[in-house]
Structures are given as C-alpha cells and as structure tokens.
Scaffold this active site. Structure first.
Site, PDB file in Angstrom:
ATOM      1  N   ASP A   1      39.507 -58.657  20.966  1.00 46.96           N
ATOM      2  CA  ASP A   1      40.611 -59.649  21.548  1.00 46.96           C
ATOM      3  C   ASP A   1      41.506 -60.035  20.731  1.00 46.96           C
ATOM      4  OD1 ASP A   1      41.142 -61.431  23.811  1.00 46.96           O
ATOM      5  OD2 ASP A   1      40.571 -62.846  22.439  1.00 46.96           O
TER       6      ASP A   1
ATOM      7  N   ASP B   1      35.669 -64.678  27.132  1.00 47.02           N
ATOM      8  CA  ASP B   1      35.337 -63.369  26.547  1.00 47.02           C
ATOM      9  C   ASP B   1      33.945 -63.140  26.755  1.00 47.02           C
ATOM     10  OD1 ASP B   1      37.662 -62.745  25.544  1.00 47.02           O
ATOM     11  OD2 ASP B   1      37.623 -63.777  23.575  1.00 47.02           O
TER      12      ASP B   1
ATOM     13  N   ASP C   1      36.430 -64.554  21.099  1.00 47.55           N
ATOM     14  CA  ASP C   1      36.126 -65.821  20.642  1.00 47.55           C
ATOM     15  C   ASP C   1      36.253 -66.798  21.769  1.00 47.55           C
ATOM     16  OD1 ASP C   1      39.055 -65.624  20.724  1.00 47.55           O
ATOM     17  OD2 ASP C   1      39.182 -67.372  19.588  1.00 47.55           O
TER      18      ASP C   1
END
Length: 633
Positions: free
Chosen positions: A329, A533, A529
């Site tokens: 990400d 996610d 994080d």
C-alpha cells in the site's frame, strides 16, 4: 538437575576408581549392583518416571522410553554376563541428562533474551491529584482521556498524546531502533517506550488492554502456538520413527540369534545381539530433531523481535522464505502518510477575499473529516489549525475510497474525490497539480478543491532494492490516489507495477489475480497499515502490517508486524526467515546423517555404547548450538 549430574558423576568416578567394590558394605552383593543402581536412580529417576507415565497414558514410544529400555537393558546384560561393569548404563543416562541440561539452558536463554527484549509491560501509571501529588495506580484502572504523568526513567504505560512537556524516548524494545525519538506537545506516544529526559503529561487515547504494549506481548505469547510445516513434520516423523526403531531393535535382538540357532546350529550369542540392540536404541533417540527444530524457530522469532519485527508464529516465518511478490500500500507504507497542503483552488465569491475563501474551504473540509482516522483527514484538521467544534457537525458518513459527507452548520457538505462528486451530481474542476486532490461541495454547489502532497519515507527506495536483493522478484504498489501521483511515487521508488484510484474491494481483486498468477511454491506478501487494508492483509499468503502508526484492525489481520513502520524491515524479515530455515535443514540433515551412519555401525557390531552416546547427546548439543545462531540477526 545440575546438582544431580555433579553428584552422580562424582559417585560414578568414586566407584570406578575403587580397587575393589567389595571394600564397601554390601559390596559383594551382585558385584556392587546396588551401588551402581543407586547412582543410576539419582541421575535417571525422572526419565524412568516419564517413561512409566507415557506407558500409562498410551504414549509409549518416546525418548524417555528409549533411554529407560536401553539403560535398564545394559544393567540386565552386565548382570547376566556377571561382568560387574555397570558403568555404561550409568554413562548413557548421565550424558543424556547433560544433553537435556544443555538443551534446557539453550531454550531458557532464548526465552530470557526474548523476555528481556519484551520486558516492556509497565507496572504502574502516575495520576496527578488535585493537590499536585502523584498517585501510582494500576494501568488497567486508567480511563481513556485521563491525564498521566511520566517521569524520566519511567515507561510510558498507555498510548496517548503529549499535553505538556518535551522529552526523548527510548523505543528500542518496540522498534529495535537505538536512536532516541524526540517528542513534544501534541505528538502521539506509545506504551512501552522509556522516557529519558523531561517530564511528560500524557492524555491517554486507549485503555491499557488495547495499548501497543499489550498488543505486542499478546503477539509474542501467541507466536509459539503456531507450528510451522517443518515442526509439524518432525512431530509426525517422531511418532512413526520411534516405534519403528523400537521394533527394529527388538528384531535385531531376536532374529539373528534365532537364525544362527535354527539354520546354522551355532551359538546364538544372545548377549552380543542384545547389546547391539541396546546400542541401536540409544543411537536412534530422536531428541536432537524433536528439540532443535522448534528451538530454531523460537530463536528465529526471538531474533526477529529483537530487530523490531514481530512474527506471529513459526509457520509465518517459514512462509516468509517463499515470498517472491511483495504488494505494498502507498500511504503510510511507502510514504509517511503526512500530507501537506500544497495548493488550494476555490470558486471566486464576490463577497469574500481569496484568503477568506480558502480559510472557509479548509474549515469545511476539516469539520466534515473530523471523525475520520485517515491520514488525509488528519492533515486537513492540522491545516485548519484550530480546535474542532463537534457541535457544528452532524450526520457524518465515511464512504470508503471516496470521502465523507456531513452536515456542517446545517449545510450538507461533501468532501472527497472526483468519484464522490460525480455520484453526488456535482460538477467539479479537474486539477492537473501533482498530489491528492480533495474536492469540497456544499448543498450541491462546488466550492473548490485542496491539493495535498504526501512525503515519501526516507528509506523507501532503499527498501525496494533490499527486497530484490533478498530474493523478491516483483514489487507492486496499490493506492487509492490518482494515477499521476501514484506513477510519480512508483517511478521514484523503482516499483515494478502500480495500480491507482482503487477502492478496498479493488485491492482484494488485484491481489486475487496476482495470487492466481504465481507459481506453486511462491508466496505473496501484502504490506499495509490502514483499516481498509485488513481484508487484503487477510487475503494475501502473508500479511505484513506497519505497527507504529498502523490501525488495530491491520495489526490483528497481519501475520507479521513491523514495529517502527520502516519498510527496510521487510527485507530484513525475509533474510531472518531464510537464515532460520537454513539452520532447521542443517540440523535435520546433520542429525539424520550422523544417526543413520551410527545405526548401521551399531547393527554391524562396529559401534560401542560410547559412540551411541555421541550419536545421541553429541548430536543434540551440536544441533542446539546451531539453533541458537538464529537469535543473531
């Protein structure tokens, strides 16, 4: 156990050095058998007890049973031959206990190392009373929003925000990073850190049970319960291997003598073949494998913890060795997640100056985003720079991957990306500036947009290179940001592939496609994080969460947690896992190889009981020494 070993060794040496055992009282009874038996019971009574308990609980074939049968058989054989030499039986048990002591020390050392590393659970919290005095209370009794005082040298007991004071924090137990972290008013601090200099007043943001320190300790405690495939294989192997060698030893004791007697008419030589069978049993003890394999994984997990990487089990450590694709990400993983307002474009209003319009734009965006934990929302509130008056805001709805809607001062305000504006029927201006664009509309009227730029983490590019050097074949970046921003970051970091303008469901779909395309023995890791996610972290073969700033949902869903949010730790975790698994296979090959050779020599009558002791205790000590290397990262 050490005292028993020393006493038994001294008594054995004393009996051996005596010119005649008969000089002792009752020395003539069965050539001193009682004395040797007493020494044997001092050193081996616990092994006999465990063997009996195993038989009683229908778990007959284990290392305790093998040692009991081999040593008692050696006693019986010496008595049968009237040799009076009972030393071998005692020596086998004595050296086996030395090996057990060594193993216990090694396991204890690795546990102590981890315990010392993770000795971050605070014993108390300081509450300031009305008269200015400090009262020590149990951290569990501190409520969210209460102010605690942390003095120099004390551990921060609960996560919170600094209300007053400046200081340096030692976070090495959490992150593995020895460099102190400076904090001031308004900054977040996590429990487990040690306050080094100034006095801090901290407003707690979580209960003690939900704080970072409690989460870390839970992860470490739970990690031992997850077996790797290698550990599971060794356990199943021992269940089959141990009875097999017991039956093989029985066959070795009975079949050759019977064959000599029946087919050759020769002396069956019972004692010789029984002695070979006893040697066979001692050599075949699988304790080197059963002990060293779990110890290797435990040491590997401890070494990773020391480096600020929490692995939730040996199976996760083994999966790390096969990671060939790493999907990351962007926000909070490769970038700091600290957005700065780089530009504002508003729709001209004749009744207001440009400065007033821009202040109004930021104010509406900050108020509408006041309940969101997304980094963009935090940055908008920071740009606003004033306390949020929550009484002005109602009916907040966060639309994942799009933005938020809220009622501010009685007006319906929409804050988010172009997709949200389109769904609301608001015509917005397309911005060419590089950065994340947040559009603002009120009562269906477009007011303008705010451009925010994210900051790439200092080691992000180096982390991508380190992953490739660690054996990762492909790196992929996923983000909800617009294509232009995503491609700029991907190019700067040399990421192989980038997907932009994604919703959480889109990330899951892309990971599904990547999983379907990979080879059978390859594994995919996802690093993230945020709360959004969590589904992808669960879907990937291995989920890696940023633990310092990451959300609780992400940390719960992940298999590996990086405590300092440094992407460099991804490559380090892979290297630690591969070193650990290499040590595991070294121990397996060494133990099986040496034992296999010695078993053949024992069956042929070439090996004696001393070689058998080396094949058991010696291999155990070598395997344990090798396993401890996994602690060093």
């Amino acid at each position: 156990m050490l005292l028993r070993i020393v006493v038994a060794a001294m008594l054995t040496a004393f009996l051996k050095l005596l010119p005649e055992i008969s000089v002792l009282p009752l020395g003539g009874v069965a050539h001193g058998l009682l004395y040797y038996l007493a020494v044997y019971l001092i050193i081996g009574y616990d092994i006999l007890r465990k063997a009996l308990m195993g038989i009683r609980n229908s778990r007959v074939f284990d290392e305790n049973f093998l040692m009991a049968v081999a040593t008692l058989g050696a006693f019986a054989l010496a008595l049968y031959e009237r040799s009076g030499d009972y030393l071998e039986a005692i020596a086998v048990m004595l050296f086996y206990q030395v090996g057990e002591l060594f193993q216990s020390y090694a396991v204890g050392k690795s546990r102590r190392d981890i315990a010392a590393l993770m000795d971050i659970r605070p014993d108390y919290a300081n509450i300031e009373r009305e008269d200015g005095s400090l009262e020590r209370v149990d951290p569990d009794d501190v409520e969210v929003g209460q102010t605690i005082v942390v003095q120099p040298g004390e551990k921060i007991p609960i996560d919170g925000i600094v209300e007053n004071g400046r200081s340096s924090l030692n976070t090495s137990a959490l992150t593995g990073e020895s460099l102190p972290r400076d904090v001031a008013e308004g900054e977040e601090v996590v429990s487990g850190s040690i306050n080094m200099t100034g006095v801090l007043k901290i407003r707690t943001t979580r209960e003690f049970g939900e704080s970072t320190v409690s989460k870390i300790l839970e992860l470490v405690e739970d990690s031992a319960s997850h077996k790797s495939r290698s550990e599971d294989f060794i356990t199943r192997f021992a269940r089959v291997y141990t009875p097999a060698v017991c039956y093989a030893a029985l066959a070795l004791a009975l079949l050759p003598p019977l064959a000599r007697l029946l087919f050759m008419g020769a002396d069956p030589m019972w004692s010789q073949w029984v002695y070979r069978a006893l040697i066979f049993l001692v050599i075949s003890c699988p304790c080197a494998l059963v002990v060293s394999i779990p110890l290797s994984f435990f040491a590997g997990i401890g070494g990773a913890s020391r480096a600020g990487v929490l692995v939730k089990g040996a199976n996760m450590l083994e999966t790390l060795t096969k990671v060939k694709t790493v999907v990351l990400d962007k926000t909070g993983t490769l970038t700091l997640g600290v957005f700065e307002v780089t530009a504002m474009h508003d729709i001209d209003d004749a009744d207001k100056t440009d400065e007033e319009e821009r202040k109004m734009l930021v104010e509406l965006a900050a108020l509408a985003e006041c309940a969101s934990s997304h980094p963009i929302s935090k940055s908008l509130r920071q740009a606003y720079g004033q306390p949020i008056d929550h009484s002005r805001v109602a009916d907040i709805q966060e639309l994942s991957g799009h933005g938020v809607t809220a009622v501010v001062d009685g007006r319906r305000v929409v804050v988010g990306n172009e997709k949200l504006m389109q769904s609301e029927g608001v015509e917005c201006c397309h911005c060419q500036a590089a950065g994340t664009v947040v559009h603002v509309a009120a009562e269906g009227r477009y007011l303008g947009h705010i451009v925010l730029g994210d900051v790439v983490k200092p080691h992000a590019a180096e982390a991508i290179r380190a992953m490739r050097e660690a054996g990762v074949n492909r790196t992929v970046m996923l983000t909800g940001d617009n294509r232009k921003v995503a491609e700029e970051v991907a190019t700067a970091l040399s990421v192989d592939k980038v997907y932009s303008e994604l919703l959480p469901a889109d990330k899951v779909s892309i990971v599904d496609n990547l999983l379907a395309a990979q080879q059978k023995d390859e594994r995919l890791a996802f690093v993230g994080d945020g709360i959004n996610d969590a589904p992808v972290l669960t879907r990937a073969d291995l989920g890696i969460a940023m633990g310092g700033l990451g959300s609780d949902a992400a940390i719960e869903a992940a298999d590996v947690v990086l405590m300092d949010d440094d992407p460099m730790k991804i490559a380090k975790a892979i290297r630690i896992s591969r070193k650990t698994l290499s040590i595991v296979w070294q121990n397996i090959i060494m133990a099986l190889g040496i034992k296999g050779i010695c078993l053949v020599l024992g069956a042929l009558g070439i090996a004696n009981m001393w070689l058998a002791i080396f094949a058991d205790v010696g291999v155990l000590i070598l395997a344990v020494l090798n396993a401890i290397r996994a602690m060093r990262t």
